[in-house]
Design a protein around this motif. Structure first.
Motif, PDB file in Angstrom:
ATOM      1  N   LYS A 121       0.830  -1.206   0.000  1.00 36.60           N
ATOM      2  CA  LYS A 121       0.000   0.000   0.000  1.00 36.60           C
ATOM      3  C   LYS A 121       0.864   1.256   0.000  1.00 36.60           C
ATOM      4  CE  LYS A 121      -3.897  -2.140   2.372  1.00 36.60           C
ATOM      5  NZ  LYS A 121      -4.702  -2.191   3.583  1.00 36.60           N
ATOM      6  N   LYS A 122       1.958   1.225   0.752  1.00 39.43           N
ATOM      7  CA  LYS A 122       2.848   2.391   0.811  1.00 39.43           C
ATOM      8  C   LYS A 122       3.431   2.699  -0.564  1.00 39.43           C
ATOM      9  CE  LYS A 122       6.851   4.203   3.260  1.00 39.43           C
ATOM     10  NZ  LYS A 122       7.903   3.946   4.244  1.00 39.43           N
ATOM     11  N   GLU A 123       3.879   1.661  -1.275  1.00 39.70           N
ATOM     12  CA  GLU A 123       4.437   1.860  -2.619  1.00 39.70           C
ATOM     13  C   GLU A 123       3.369   2.356  -3.590  1.00 39.70           C
ATOM     14  OE1 GLU A 123       7.875  -1.634  -2.625  1.00 39.70           O
ATOM     15  OE2 GLU A 123       5.782  -2.177  -3.010  1.00 39.70           O
ATOM     16  N   ILE A 124       2.181   1.771  -3.479  1.00 42.90           N
ATOM     17  CA  ILE A 124       1.081   2.181  -4.362  1.00 42.90           C
ATOM     18  C   ILE A 124       0.675   3.626  -4.082  1.00 42.90           C
ATOM     19  CG2 ILE A 124      -1.399   1.815  -4.767  1.00 42.90           C
ATOM     20  CD1 ILE A 124      -0.782  -1.230  -4.588  1.00 42.90           C
ATOM     21  N   ARG A 125       0.604   3.982  -2.794  1.00 41.07           N
ATOM     22  CA  ARG A 125       0.265   5.361  -2.427  1.00 41.07           C
ATOM     23  C   ARG A 125       1.216   6.353  -3.102  1.00 41.07           C
ATOM     24  NH1 ARG A 125      -0.622   3.647   2.940  1.00 41.07           N
ATOM     25  NH2 ARG A 125      -2.858   3.342   2.951  1.00 41.07           N
ATOM     26  N   LYS A 126       2.502   6.056  -3.012  1.00 39.13           N
ATOM     27  CA  LYS A 126       3.521   6.951  -3.601  1.00 39.13           C
ATOM     28  C   LYS A 126       3.357   7.023  -5.120  1.00 39.13           C
ATOM     29  CE  LYS A 126       8.555   7.692  -3.560  1.00 39.13           C
ATOM     30  NZ  LYS A 126       8.750   7.992  -4.960  1.00 39.13           N
ATOM     31  N   LYS A 127       3.245   5.868  -5.768  1.00 34.33           N
ATOM     32  CA  LYS A 127       3.160   5.819  -7.232  1.00 34.33           C
ATOM     33  C   LYS A 127       1.932   6.565  -7.751  1.00 34.33           C
ATOM     34  CE  LYS A 127       2.821   2.703 -11.173  1.00 34.33           C
ATOM     35  NZ  LYS A 127       2.947   1.321 -11.670  1.00 34.33           N
ATOM     36  N   TYR A 128       0.769   6.305  -7.141  1.00 37.99           N
ATOM     37  CA  TYR A 128      -0.459   6.880  -7.692  1.00 37.99           C
ATOM     38  C   TYR A 128      -0.694   8.326  -7.251  1.00 37.99           C
ATOM     39  CZ  TYR A 128      -1.356   2.685 -10.194  1.00 37.99           C
ATOM     40  OH  TYR A 128      -1.243   1.648 -11.104  1.00 37.99           O
ATOM     41  N   THR A 129      -0.100   8.712  -6.135  1.00 40.34           N
ATOM     42  CA  THR A 129      -0.106  10.141  -5.786  1.00 40.34           C
ATOM     43  C   THR A 129       0.686  10.907  -6.836  1.00 40.34           C
ATOM     44  OG1 THR A 129      -0.317   9.704  -3.414  1.00 40.34           O
ATOM     45  CG2 THR A 129       0.564  11.852  -4.045  1.00 40.34           C
ATOM     46  N   GLU A 130       1.848  10.384  -7.208  1.00 38.03           N
ATOM     47  CA  GLU A 130       2.679  11.041  -8.224  1.00 38.03           C
ATOM     48  C   GLU A 130       1.992  11.054  -9.581  1.00 38.03           C
ATOM     49  OE1 GLU A 130       6.369   8.880  -7.945  1.00 38.03           O
ATOM     50  OE2 GLU A 130       6.973   9.940  -6.103  1.00 38.03           O
ATOM     51  N   LYS A 131       1.340   9.933  -9.955  1.00 39.11           N
ATOM     52  CA  LYS A 131       0.631   9.892 -11.243  1.00 39.11           C
ATOM     53  C   LYS A 131      -0.484  10.938 -11.282  1.00 39.11           C
ATOM     54  CE  LYS A 131      -0.336   6.188 -13.655  1.00 39.11           C
ATOM     55  NZ  LYS A 131      -0.630   4.851 -14.194  1.00 39.11           N
ATOM     56  N   ARG A 132      -1.197  11.062 -10.172  1.00 39.73           N
ATOM     57  CA  ARG A 132      -2.295  12.019 -10.137  1.00 39.73           C
ATOM     58  C   ARG A 132      -1.778  13.456 -10.211  1.00 39.73           C
ATOM     59  NH1 ARG A 132      -6.256  11.729  -5.242  1.00 39.73           N
ATOM     60  NH2 ARG A 132      -6.939   9.716  -5.957  1.00 39.73           N
ATOM     61  N   GLU A 133      -0.631  13.700  -9.559  1.00 42.85           N
ATOM     62  CA  GLU A 133      -0.060  15.055  -9.568  1.00 42.85           C
ATOM     63  C   GLU A 133       0.319  15.518 -10.967  1.00 42.85           C
ATOM     64  OE1 GLU A 133       3.116  14.749  -6.729  1.00 42.85           O
ATOM     65  OE2 GLU A 133       1.778  15.070  -5.012  1.00 42.85           O
ATOM     66  N   THR A 134       0.574  14.586 -11.888  1.00 40.04           N
ATOM     67  CA  THR A 134       0.957  14.977 -13.250  1.00 40.04           C
ATOM     68  C   THR A 134      -0.245  15.432 -14.084  1.00 40.04           C
ATOM     69  OG1 THR A 134       0.706  12.764 -14.214  1.00 40.04           O
ATOM     70  CG2 THR A 134       2.860  13.306 -13.231  1.00 40.04           C
ATOM     71  N   LEU A 135      -1.468  15.160 -13.602  1.00 42.68           N
ATOM     72  CA  LEU A 135      -2.658  15.540 -14.359  1.00 42.68           C
ATOM     73  C   LEU A 135      -2.875  17.057 -14.278  1.00 42.68           C
ATOM     74  CD1 LEU A 135      -5.146  12.776 -13.119  1.00 42.68           C
ATOM     75  CD2 LEU A 135      -3.945  12.836 -15.323  1.00 42.68           C
ATOM     76  N   SER A 136      -3.265  17.649 -15.392  1.00 40.89           N
ATOM     77  CA  SER A 136      -3.636  19.063 -15.388  1.00 40.89           C
ATOM     78  C   SER A 136      -5.069  19.191 -14.867  1.00 40.89           C
ATOM     79  CB  SER A 136      -3.555  19.638 -16.802  1.00 40.89           C
ATOM     80  OG  SER A 136      -4.600  19.093 -17.603  1.00 40.89           O
ATOM     81  N   GLN A 137      -5.463  20.402 -14.514  1.00 38.35           N
ATOM     82  CA  GLN A 137      -6.840  20.612 -14.045  1.00 38.35           C
ATOM     83  C   GLN A 137      -7.843  20.277 -15.143  1.00 38.35           C
ATOM     84  OE1 GLN A 137      -7.239  21.068 -10.807  1.00 38.35           O
ATOM     85  NE2 GLN A 137      -9.398  20.692 -11.190  1.00 38.35           N
TER      86      GLN A 137
END
Length: 195
Positions: free
Chosen positions: A3-19
């Motif tokens: 879960k910790k690894e997934i949290r990091k990966k998908y938080t970063e993926k989401r941050e790359t999205l524009s509004q």
């Protein structure tokens, strides 16, 4: 992945999205929800309010549509470190909490446990319905308290690619995952794409 690894990966993926991407993907999820699920007058829907700085699915249009259809809407609020369910309507006043989540001004817990649907926030959901949230456990405790036949629906911009390795016995899986491209059902522990 843990879960910790997934949290990091998908938080970063989401941050790359524009509004603009968040709004477009939210629109597609909105359409998929209403194409797949039937909502009826006086049903009870528990729906999260998004943390916009974390680029979560924008639930506002969804909530507005439910209210327009005379469906009862309940939203979460954290009071004394516990999640309560507050019923809202079109005139409800909201304030942002310290996480940046809009919450109703009222601290009146509805005490409602008999929901038809629970629209659930998450960072990730694997193809067996195992949800990874922010690690606070608020939704696990909500799922324990509500009626067992409430349909627990996760919404995510990303399709399941990883398996959550560290699922524990207190984790309650979702019934469905809605993404911009699919609705997945986990009724028997395996995902089935419905689109």
């Amino acid at each position: 992945m843990t879960k910790k690894e997934i949290r990091k990966k998908y938080t970063e993926k989401r941050e790359t999205l524009s509004q603009d991407e968040v709004l477009l993907l939210s629109e597609r999820i909105f359409n998929n929800i209403f194409q797949f699920f039937t909502f009826s007058e006086n049903q009870k829907v528990h729906c999260f309010l998004p943390i916009s700085i974390k680029k979560e699915f924008d639930t506002q249009r969804f909530i507005d549509e439910l209210l327009k259809r005379n469906i009862r809407v309940f939203v979460p609020k954290i009071v004394d470190e516990k999640l309560i369910s507050v019923e809202i309507n079109a005139k409800t006043n909201f304030i942002k909490n310290h996480w940046g989540i809009p919450e109703p001004q009222s601290n009146q817990d509805s005490g409602e446990k008999d929901f038809d649907f629970v629209i659930t926030p998450l960072l990730y959901c694997d193809n067996q319905g195992n949800r990874v949230g922010y690690g606070k456990g608020f939704y696990d405790s909500l799922f324990e308290k509500i009626n067992s036949n409430a349909r627990k629906i996760g919404v995510n911009f990303f399709n399941p690619d990883e398996i959550v390795d560290d699922v524990w016995e207190g984790d309650i899986p979702l019934d469905y995952l809605v993404t911009p491209t699919a609705v997945l059902s986990f009724g028997d522990g395996k995902s089935k794409s419905t689109k």
